[in-house]
Design an enzyme around this catalytic site. Structure first.
Site, short mmCIF file in Angstrom:
data_model
loop_
_atom_site.label_atom_id
_atom_site.label_comp_id
_atom_site.label_asym_id
_atom_site.label_seq_id
_atom_site.Cartn_x
_atom_site.Cartn_y
_atom_site.Cartn_z
N SER A 1 1.52 106.70 -22.87
CA SER A 1 0.72 105.87 -22.16
C SER A 1 1.21 104.26 -22.25
CB SER A 1 -0.58 105.53 -22.27
OG SER A 1 -1.08 107.17 -22.33
N GLU B 1 -5.31 112.66 -22.21
CA GLU B 1 -4.73 113.81 -21.91
C GLU B 1 -4.77 114.24 -20.49
OE1 GLU B 1 -3.95 116.89 -24.78
OE2 GLU B 1 -4.20 115.27 -26.43
N GLY C 1 -0.88 105.04 -17.03
CA GLY C 1 -1.80 105.66 -17.70
C GLY C 1 -1.67 107.16 -17.13
C1 LIG Z 1 -9.26 107.66 -27.63
C2 LIG Z 1 -7.82 107.72 -26.91
C3 LIG Z 1 -6.69 108.12 -27.37
C4 LIG Z 1 -5.51 108.13 -26.59
N1 LIG Z 1 -4.36 108.64 -27.31
C5 LIG Z 1 -3.32 108.63 -26.63
C6 LIG Z 1 -1.92 109.03 -27.27
O1 LIG Z 1 -2.09 109.46 -28.30
N2 LIG Z 1 -0.74 108.94 -26.57
C7 LIG Z 1 -0.75 108.46 -25.23
O2 LIG Z 1 0.16 108.62 -24.58
N3 LIG Z 1 -1.86 108.18 -24.71
C8 LIG Z 1 -3.16 107.94 -25.33
N4 LIG Z 1 -4.11 107.70 -24.74
C9 LIG Z 1 -4.32 107.18 -23.15
C10 LIG Z 1 -4.87 108.10 -22.28
O3 LIG Z 1 -3.91 109.16 -22.07
C11 LIG Z 1 -4.89 107.30 -20.88
O4 LIG Z 1 -6.03 106.40 -20.99
C12 LIG Z 1 -5.19 108.09 -19.64
O5 LIG Z 1 -3.96 108.81 -19.43
C13 LIG Z 1 -5.68 107.32 -18.54
O6 LIG Z 1 -4.94 106.24 -18.29
P1 LIG Z 1 -5.51 104.85 -18.01
O7 LIG Z 1 -6.58 104.76 -19.21
O8 LIG Z 1 -4.50 103.79 -17.97
O9 LIG Z 1 -6.30 104.92 -16.91
P2 LIG Z 1 -6.06 104.71 -15.22
O10 LIG Z 1 -4.83 105.57 -15.12
O11 LIG Z 1 -5.96 103.38 -15.09
O12 LIG Z 1 -7.12 105.60 -14.62
C14 LIG Z 1 -8.64 105.12 -14.54
C15 LIG Z 1 -9.24 105.98 -13.87
O13 LIG Z 1 -9.00 105.85 -12.55
C16 LIG Z 1 -9.27 107.30 -11.95
N5 LIG Z 1 -8.03 108.04 -11.74
C17 LIG Z 1 -6.88 108.12 -12.22
N6 LIG Z 1 -5.94 108.60 -11.57
C18 LIG Z 1 -6.53 109.27 -10.61
C19 LIG Z 1 -6.13 110.32 -9.62
N7 LIG Z 1 -5.18 110.85 -9.67
N8 LIG Z 1 -7.22 111.00 -8.92
C20 LIG Z 1 -8.55 110.14 -9.02
N9 LIG Z 1 -8.75 109.45 -9.89
C21 LIG Z 1 -7.95 108.91 -10.90
C22 LIG Z 1 -9.98 108.22 -13.32
O14 LIG Z 1 -11.45 107.86 -13.06
C23 LIG Z 1 -9.27 107.36 -14.35
O15 LIG Z 1 -10.21 107.47 -15.61
C24 LIG Z 1 -5.34 107.69 -25.31
C25 LIG Z 1 -6.69 107.15 -24.81
C26 LIG Z 1 -7.98 107.09 -25.20
C27 LIG Z 1 -9.19 106.83 -24.74
#
Ligand SMILES: Cc1cc2nc3c(=O)[nH]c(=O)nc-3n(C[C@H](O)[C@H](O)[C@H](O)COP(=O)(O)OP(=O)(O)OC[C@H]3O[C@@H](n4cnc5c(N)ncnc54)[C@H](O)[C@@H]3O)c2cc1C
Length: 375
Positions: free
Chosen positions: A118, A354, A123
């Site tokens: 990420s 994930e 994300g």
């Molecule tokens: C505790 C924790 C541990 C983590 N550990 C890791 C790690 O070890 N390695 C790593 O690489 N990442 C890690 N992450 C990151 C995690 O994988 C991302 O937070 C996740 O992929 C979502 O990306 P974002 O937070 O940028 O949200 P965004 O991509 O901005 O999405 C925000 C929201 O928009 C909506 N949304 C997004 N896409 C869609 C879609 N296609 N259709 C409909 N709705 C959608 C969903 O409601 C989503 O929650 C971690 C996150 C947390 C909270």
């Protein structure tokens, strides 16, 4: 075994893991510093032989470990899972030299791993990642950019890092690199999250990597990431089921003992029915997780759909069950240090990482329509 029941030996192993989590791992977890990698806890997981099982067992065993540890010690569960997430790409796609250098140390708990996909701008849409791998010399690159929300960062001893080797090529222009933490130009910071989870950012300032650091093929990194997530997604569901079962057990005990209105809470039909609903949903999630893991172990064609369904159902179910458990415990559940106060914080993030729940629905729908096209 069928997808519907475990063998007696598996049930006995789960009971043993729950006991280890309660008596050997929980005391170490309680001594950890919030937000930091708890190295004593990771080392104990190694001593108990659980980390090496990450590389010798299949998806179902991974799920049984995660569910059983989560039941009594979520910190131990997460420490185990993160070793697996960060090191699985090395196990499955690494060269003999990469495997020999890192896997024994991941297994004994002396090296801590991280999985860095990420970024602030990528994300859910991971294929849009922009951490740049720019050619440097005949067989090298320099990594420049930022990763964020990376579990175990910045303490991890090495990271599986996904970087863009071909600009504009989307998922087909990403390469996975094994980057040791002592590479020049690699720094990081900590993030303070709701759950007691070591997590942070990584900054790459022209970090040198060579062909020897590539995991899998150049420009084939997205497959490395997706293979890893297909294995780990049902197991995130197993983590959620472990939390749901812990919340359900606590609720059964509490409602059976708590005096209310001349009887016990459980004598109120609306309370008993809520407990039944919690058990019903937890059991459905548990079966779906086991079925998805079994499909993975059998190399079934529908693993992406099943893995997405299991993760989605189990994480949403655990949120529901923990919330109901808090409600049925009343104020005491919200007191700092109570099991349910802890689970209430822990249960939220798995619905986002994930692949958020919405992303899982997208995968399920895409896989369903694909079967229509294949007819
Ligand atoms: C505790 C924790 C541990 C983590 N550990 C890791 C790690 O070890 N390695 C790593 O690489 N990442 C890690 N992450 C990151 C995690 O994988 C991302 O937070 C996740 O992929 C979502 O990306 P974002 O937070 O940028 O949200 P965004 O991509 O901005 O999405 C925000 C929201 O928009 C909506 N949304 C997004 N896409 C869609 C879609 N296609 N259709 C409909 N709705 C959608 C969903 O409601 C989503 O929650 C971690 C996150 C947390 C909270």
């Amino acid at each position: 075994m069928t997808a519907f029941s475990l063998e007696p030996a598996q049930l006995a192993w789960c009971a043993e893991l729950r006991a280890l989590a309660e008596h050997r791992l929980r005391p170490l977890a309680e001594k950890g510093e919030p937000g930091r990698v708890n190295r004593a806890l990771v080392a104990e997981l190694g001593t108990l032989g659980l980390l090496s099982r990450l590389f010798t067992s299949g998806a179902l065993d991974l799920c049984l470990m995660r569910e059983s540890l989560a039941h009594a010690c979520t910190e131990a569960e997460t420490a185990l899972a993160l070793q697996g997430l960060g090191a699985h790409p090395v196990h499955a796609h690494g060269t003999p030299a990469q495997r020999d250098r890192w896997l024994p140390r991941v297994s004994d708990g002396s090296a801590v791993a991280a999985f860095a996909l990420s970024e602030p701008g990528a994300g859910s849409d991971a294929a849009a990642l922009s951490l740049a791998a720019r050619p440097d010399g005949p067989s090298g690159w320099r990594l420049t950019g930022e990763k964020c929300w990376i579990s175990n960062a910045p303490d991890a001893d090495f990271c599986t890092v996904f970087a863009r080797t071909t600009p504009g090529a989307g998922a087909r222009g990403v390469t996975a690199f094994l980057v040791p933490a002592d590479r020049p130009g690699l720094t990081g910071g900590r993030l303070d999250m709701l759950s007691p989870h070591p997590i942070g950012t990584l900054r790459f300032d022209a970090v040198p990597v060579t062909a020897d650091d590539v995991l899998g093929d150049p420009d084939g990194g997205f497959r490395v990431a997706m293979d890893t997530l297909n294995l780990f997604r049902p197991s995130v569901g197993a983590f959620a089921v472990g939390m749901a079962r812990a919340a359900l057990d606590a609720t059964l005990e509490h409602t059976a003992r708590r005096d209310a209105f001349g009887g016990r809470l459980k004598d109120l039909q609306s309370v008993a029915h809520q407990v039944a609903e919690m058990a019903l949903r937890t059991e459905a999630a548990r079966l779906m997780v086991y079925a998805a893991a079994t499909a993975y172990d059998e190399g079934a064609a529908d693993v992406p759909r099943r893995a997405a369904m299991a993760k989605l159902l189990a994480t949403e179910t655990a949120q529901y069950v923990v919330d109901r458990a808090v409600q049925l415990h009343g104020a005491r559940a919200l007191q700092r240090g109570h099991l349910l106060e802890h689970l209430y914080r822990e249960v939220r993030a798995p619905r986002i990482y994930e692949g958020a729940s919405e992303v899982q629905r997208g995968i399920i729908a895409k896989e369903l329509y694909k079967t229509l096209e294949d007819r």
